[in-house]
Scaffold this motif. Structure first.
Motif: not given
Length: 195
Positions: A110-139
């Motif tokens: 809970a609260g673990q500080e994380v870097l979300m790392m992508e290969d390529v960002v075009t619209t940012g949609l996948s990145s925002r979805e990944a961020i939401a999943a990380i936060e849902a997992a407690g990060g």
């Protein structure tokens, strides 16, 4: 610090800078595509690029990162290399049922500080979805990063974003293609079907 010309030279050396008519994971079309999987298939090259990216993250922020989490499939190798450069664990989120989630026994405190790392960002949609999943997992995502930002400055995040390189590559809606792209068959080199 690695200059843009040196970064592009790494992509060219790996035959990872492609030209043609490409369908991006966002559904948009483009005349150029950066195949990060090709540039990362050489571990020494991947390590050089990851170290160059980590050098762009301010020391105080870098010191707080305790894990790197990437979206599968494209971000997995990039995330692994960046985690190695940071000296922290690497994990990934995947879409077993259409929505990103942390699986395979990966877990965040809970609260673990994380870097979300992508290969390529075009619209940012996948990145925002990944961020939401990380936060849902407690990060807590304290920074986002990518090898390439091809959003033209349009990808916005609620935390600092550190791309290794920003490329201005035009994108088009499928029903608004320029004639030169309409004349070429479209190829889908990415890792997920357009939504």
């Amino acid at each position: 610090m690695m200059r843009d010309e040196e970064i592009l030279a790494e992509f060219r050396a790996a035959d990872a800078l492609l030209e043609g008519h490409f369908i991006l994971s966002s559904g948009l079309r483009s005349p150029r595509y950066l195949q990060c999987a090709r540039v990362l298939m050489n571990p020494a090259r991947g390590a050089r690029l990851a170290e160059a990216l980590v050098a762009r993250i301010p020391d105080d922020l870098r010191a707080r990162i305790t894990a790197v989490v990437s979206p599968a499939m494209g971000g997995v190798i990039a995330g692994q290399e960046v985690a190695r450069a940071l000296g922290v664990d690497a994990m990934f989120v995947e879409r077993p049922a259409g929505t990103f989630e942390l699986r395979r026994g990966f877990r965040l405190e809970a609260g673990q500080e994380v870097l979300m790392m992508e290969d390529v960002v075009t619209t940012g949609l996948s990145s925002r979805e990944a961020i939401a999943a990380i936060e849902a997992a407690g990060g807590t995502v304290i920074a986002a990063a990518s090898l390439v930002d091809r959003s033209g400055g349009n990808a916005q995040f609620d935390m600092p974003f550190f791309p290794l390189i920003r490329l201005d590559v035009p994108t088009y809606e499928p029903d608004a293609l320029p004639p030169e792209l309409e004349a070429i068959p479209a190829i889908k080199p990415g890792s997920r079907a357009a939504a």
